[in-house]
Design an enzyme around this catalytic site. Structure first.
Site, mmCIF file in Angstrom:
data_model
loop_
_atom_site.group_PDB
_atom_site.id
_atom_site.type_symbol
_atom_site.label_atom_id
_atom_site.label_comp_id
_atom_site.label_asym_id
_atom_site.label_seq_id
_atom_site.Cartn_x
_atom_site.Cartn_y
_atom_site.Cartn_z
ATOM 1 N NE ARG A 53 49.331 29.701 80.157
ATOM 2 C CZ ARG A 53 48.067 29.327 80.194
ATOM 3 N NH1 ARG A 53 47.372 29.487 81.285
ATOM 4 N NH2 ARG A 53 47.485 28.782 79.154
ATOM 5 C CD GLU A 138 31.691 44.873 68.620
ATOM 6 O OE1 GLU A 138 30.860 44.070 69.094
ATOM 7 O OE2 GLU A 138 31.441 46.057 68.398
ATOM 8 C CB ILE A 145 27.904 39.691 65.969
ATOM 9 C CG1 ILE A 145 27.707 38.230 65.581
ATOM 10 C CG2 ILE A 145 26.749 40.536 65.491
ATOM 11 C CD1 ILE A 145 26.465 37.607 66.225
ATOM 12 C CE LYS A 214 30.449 35.165 75.005
ATOM 13 N NZ LYS A 214 30.285 33.891 74.284
#
Ligand code: NAP
Ligand code: HSE
Length: 454
Positions: A53, A138, A145, A214
């Site tokens: 920005r 991922e 993880i 998630k």
């Protein structure tokens, strides 16, 4: 794939959108591990442009050449020989437009942005398919993880029965600090923000919304059904009372914000069925037995317990938030895309979030669980009899009862642990108990989650 990544290409141009906590970690890894990555890939990853920005802001401890910085997407996307765009800005709005612009320009995209994927994944994946490029994500779930890789590839032979996850590092950090060090909720949240775990708007973390986003991504991958975040029943940790954490500990339980996706119980008994899974999807604070592996996951660590019909139980643990753990997942995606295997797997293994049927949900009232109930009741004769009569009418059996001595006639917390009961019956019982003249305020009701054997 339209963007051929061949061994003859000496350098692979990378563009970065966003250079805050995660972006800085990505820049750091690309610089510090340049030789190692070049050796593994046979080519160099080269950062060609960085979109932010405010290009005048000092950033990355001078690691980014100022000439690479821009706030103009048009000039960013026209950077020559930029094959992969990493999006580490977060949020939707303008950033959604940038990701769409990158896909439209046939760039592979690596993103850590679960909000964007959870809300617009289907459209973005459709666009990626049209342009023959991959979206690697991922870092969007469980930070460092490699759980997306595990679900998509490592566990590909399994019919997944259930996911039980600690998916928000900020909440797990706060709960750990409150439980183990008796910190206040506000102090623990401020620390999580200082450490860079929290979202720009930490309400997304503590409301359970981040974990629900998630979960919607992970459940879509695990069950092959499109899960909308709005269908995940969601409660956060922002209204938890420290006294419940302490009573739970006295009874041998640890408090966790769990994100759960499981097949309805009748379906999981017949693994051969091909009918579409009926899913229970929820994020809520709950108690789990203190000796379970998930209960030992503390601080900013995340974990996901996965139940596959062939493998049984497996669990994935690691740092779920923070600069370098998240950058680890982003750069792994970059390497996997740059090597060409991920784009190939992406197109050949049907890793398309836009081609799944909508998830079919089970009725939340049918959910069975044990429950922790705390009732503020006046300490007078017959109170427990009144409460247990209501529970009995609803077919709810008490497994444990805890009350500390107070002066007669005072209000006292009465804690009850039920045996397995239906959610609908417990909700009705709570309403009736709240209306008793000897009860003060609304009872507290938390689920006790017993993970499947396996
Ligand atoms: P952050 O520290 O707030 O950094 C955001 C960066 O994006 C800043 O450099 C900002 O530019 C830039 N940015 C924001 N909006 C922009 C726009 N419209 N145009 C251009 N640049 C823009 O955020 P973060 O913690 O790194 O998180 C980034 C993403 O990673 C989010 O999707 C988050 O959910 C995800 N994630 C974060 C973590 C974590 O532990 N932090 C873990 C896993 C996933 P300026 O610097 O100029 O303001
Ligand atoms: N705010 C998120 C968390 C970052 O605390 O888990 C990782 O997605």
């Amino acid at each position: 794939v339209s963007v051929q990544l061949t061994k003859s290409t000496e350098k692979i141009g990378v563009g970065l959108i966003g250079c805050g906590t995660v972006g800085t970690g990505v820049v750091r890894l690309l610089q510090e591990q340049a030789e190692y990555y070049a050796k593994r890939l046979g080519r160099r990853l080269e950062l060609r442009r960085v979109l932010v920005r405010d290009p005048s802001k000092p950033r990355c401890n001078g690691m980014v050449d100022r000439a690479l910085l821009t706030d103009d997407f048009e000039s960013f996307i026209e950077t020559p020989d930029m094959l992969i765009v990493v999006e580490a800005a977060g949020g939707r709005g303008l950033v959604s437009g940038y990701v769409r612009g990158a896909l439209d320009a046939a760039k592979h995209v690596v993103t850590a942005n679960k909000s964007l994927l959870a809300a617009e994944g289907a459209e973005l994946f459709a666009l990626a398919r049209k342009r023959n490029v991959a979206i690697a994500f991922e870092a969007s779930c469980a930070g460092g993880i490699p759980i997306i890789t595990a679900l998509l590839f490592g566990l590909a032979a399994n019919r997944i029965e259930g996911l039980y996850g600690i998916l928000n590092g900020t909440c797990n950090y706060i709960l750990t600090e409150m439980t183990q060090r008796r910190k206040t909720y506000a102090d623990a949240l401020a620390e999580a923000q200082d450490e860079g775990f929290a979202e720009a708007d930490p309400a997304l973390d503590v409301s359970g919304c981040d974990a629900a986003e998630k979960l919607s991504i992970l459940a879509s991958l695990a069950f092959g059904a499109a899960v909308e975040t709005a269908t995940v029943a969601c409660e956060g940790i922002d209204r938890l009372d420290l006294s419940d954490i302490q009573f739970g500990a006295e009874l041998g339980y640890e408090i966790k914000l769990l994100a759960i996706a499981e097949r309805s119980q009748d379906q999981s008994r017949s693994p051969a069925t091909t009918q579409q899974a009926k899913l229970s999807l929820r994020v809520h604070p709950c108690f789990i037995r203190g000796d379970l592996p998930l209960a030992q996951v503390h601080g900013p660590f995340n974990a996901l317990a996965v139940y596959g019909h062939a493998l049984g139980h497996s669990m994935y643990v690691g740092r779920g938030a923070g600069q370098m753990p998240t950058a680890s997942a982003v750069v792994a995606d970059l390497l996997n895309v740059a090597s060409g295997w991920y784009p190939r797997a992406f197109s050949e293994m049907n890793v398309w979030l836009d081609q799944q049927p909508p998830a079919v949900l089970s009725d939340p009232d049918d959910l069975t669980s044990r429950f922790y109930l705390r009732i503020s009741a006046r300490d007078v004769p017959g109170v427990v009899a009144k409460v247990s009569a209501i529970l009995g009418q609803e077919g709810i059996s008490m497994g444990a009862l805890l009350q500390h001595e107070v002066a007669a006639g005072q209000f006292v917390p009465v804690v009850i642990v039920t045996h397995e009961a239906r959610q609908g019956a417990v909700t009705r019982a709570m309403k009736k108990i709240e209306n008793l003249d000897v009860v003060d305020g609304s009872p507290v009701c938390l689920r006790i989650v017993d993970l499947p054997a396996g």
